[in-house]
Design an enzyme around this catalytic site. Structure first.
Site, PDB file in Angstrom:
ATOM      1  N   SER A   1       0.864  -1.171   0.000  1.00  0.00           N
ATOM      2  CA  SER A   1       0.000   0.000   0.000  1.00  0.00           C
ATOM      3  C   SER A   1       0.899   1.217   0.000  1.00  0.00           C
ATOM      4  O   SER A   1       2.095   1.122   0.321  1.00  0.00           O
ATOM      5  CB  SER A   1      -0.876  -0.010   1.259  1.00  0.00           C
ATOM      6  OG  SER A   1      -1.495   1.243   1.486  1.00  0.00           O
TER       7      SER A   1
ATOM      8  N   TYR B   1      -2.263  -1.522  10.432  1.00  0.00           N
ATOM      9  CA  TYR B   1      -2.209  -1.675   8.984  1.00  0.00           C
ATOM     10  C   TYR B   1      -0.912  -1.069   8.440  1.00  0.00           C
ATOM     11  O   TYR B   1      -0.203  -1.680   7.630  1.00  0.00           O
ATOM     12  CB  TYR B   1      -3.422  -0.991   8.360  1.00  0.00           C
ATOM     13  CG  TYR B   1      -3.566  -1.141   6.871  1.00  0.00           C
ATOM     14  CD1 TYR B   1      -4.199  -2.257   6.320  1.00  0.00           C
ATOM     15  CD2 TYR B   1      -3.109  -0.156   5.991  1.00  0.00           C
ATOM     16  CE1 TYR B   1      -4.354  -2.397   4.949  1.00  0.00           C
ATOM     17  CE2 TYR B   1      -3.260  -0.280   4.625  1.00  0.00           C
ATOM     18  CZ  TYR B   1      -3.879  -1.397   4.111  1.00  0.00           C
ATOM     19  OH  TYR B   1      -4.031  -1.530   2.752  1.00  0.00           O
TER      20      TYR B   1
END
Length: 259
Positions: free
Chosen positions: A141, A154
């Site tokens: 990401s 995350y």
């Protein structure tokens, strides 16, 4: 076709980005093992691939269960004779400030992303080393490279996956294995749709403002990255012909993060 006769495993491929990549790999000639938490979700993706003329198999796989991961890779090798490409894509999200975050929620996110990526990598590398090479891919990401509020587990996990990718690139080189990590910006998947109201509540703003002033604020055009954008990059990385491209984080984010 760029992936003709290649054998690929994609985790978390029952929906969202993983499914888009699985379908694109199928169109490019790969035999695709679609792994998902439920066999039903995996089979739906397999049906779509086969209806488009591709070849696929469904696997029920909890990536946090080492026996399930090892058994899934063994099933691929038994059915098709090897494994050329593995993409650790399975992921979840949890929205909370660090001081409110429970350890169990922290561990759950880390287990799926980071422990799952490790287990898939370990199982895949054993096959790739034995056969003389392959491609390890990771679904990172922009949060592999920078942070956002309310997403500590995350962000930490995605940073960890970048480190794992680089370690595999170093270790895998002598065995003919390349390793790269895909770093998308915000993609309008169920995972992101779930975050919008959660962030709106936590930040005290409207859902529209979350989209325009948080998620897409730093893009060059105010647009979400699409699953097709990410899938095309995943094909390119799998098909790349040499180790000139290994150990890299490739960002696809409408300019949100530039490196």
């Amino acid at each position: 076709m760029r992936l003709e006769n290649r054998i690929a495993l994609i985790t978390g491929a029952g929906r969202g980005i993983g499914r888009a990549i699985a379908e694109h790999y199928g169109r490019e000639g790969a035999r695709v093992a679609v792994a998902d938490l439920t066999l039903e979700s995996a089979q739906e993706a397999v049906d779509a691939i086969e209806q488009a003329g591709g070849t696929a198999m469904a696997l029920a796989m909890d990536v946090t269960d080492e026996h399930a991961v090892d058994a899934g890779v063994a099933a691929i090798v038994e059915k098709w004779g090897g494994l050329d490409i593995a993409l650790a894509n399975a992921g979840i999200q949890h929205i909370d400030a660090v001081h409110k975050l429970s350890f169990s929620d922290w561990r759950k996110v880390m287990n799926v992303h980071l422990d799952g990526a490790f287990l898939v990598t370990r199982a895949a590398l054993k096959q790739m080393y034995a056969s003389g090479g392959g491609t390890m891919l990771y679904m990172g990401s922009v949060h592999s490279l920078e942070a956002s509020p309310l997403k500590a587990p995350y962000v930490a996990a995605k940073h960890g996956m970048l480190g794992l990718c680089r370690a595999v690139a170093k270790e895998g080189a002598e065995h003919g294995v390349r390793s790269n990590i895909i770093c998308p910006g915000f993609v309008r998947t169920p995972l992101v749709d779930k975050q919008i109201p959660e962030q709106a509540k936590e930040l005290g703003m409207s859902e529209e403002d979350v989209i325009s002033k948080v998620m897409l604020k730093n893009t060059v055009d105010g647009e979400f990255t699409t699953v097709e954008d990410v899938a095309e990059l995943a094909v390119h990385l799998a098909a790349f012909p040499s180790a000139a491209l290994t150990g890299q984080s490739i960002v696809v984010s409408h300019g949100w993060h530039m490196q």
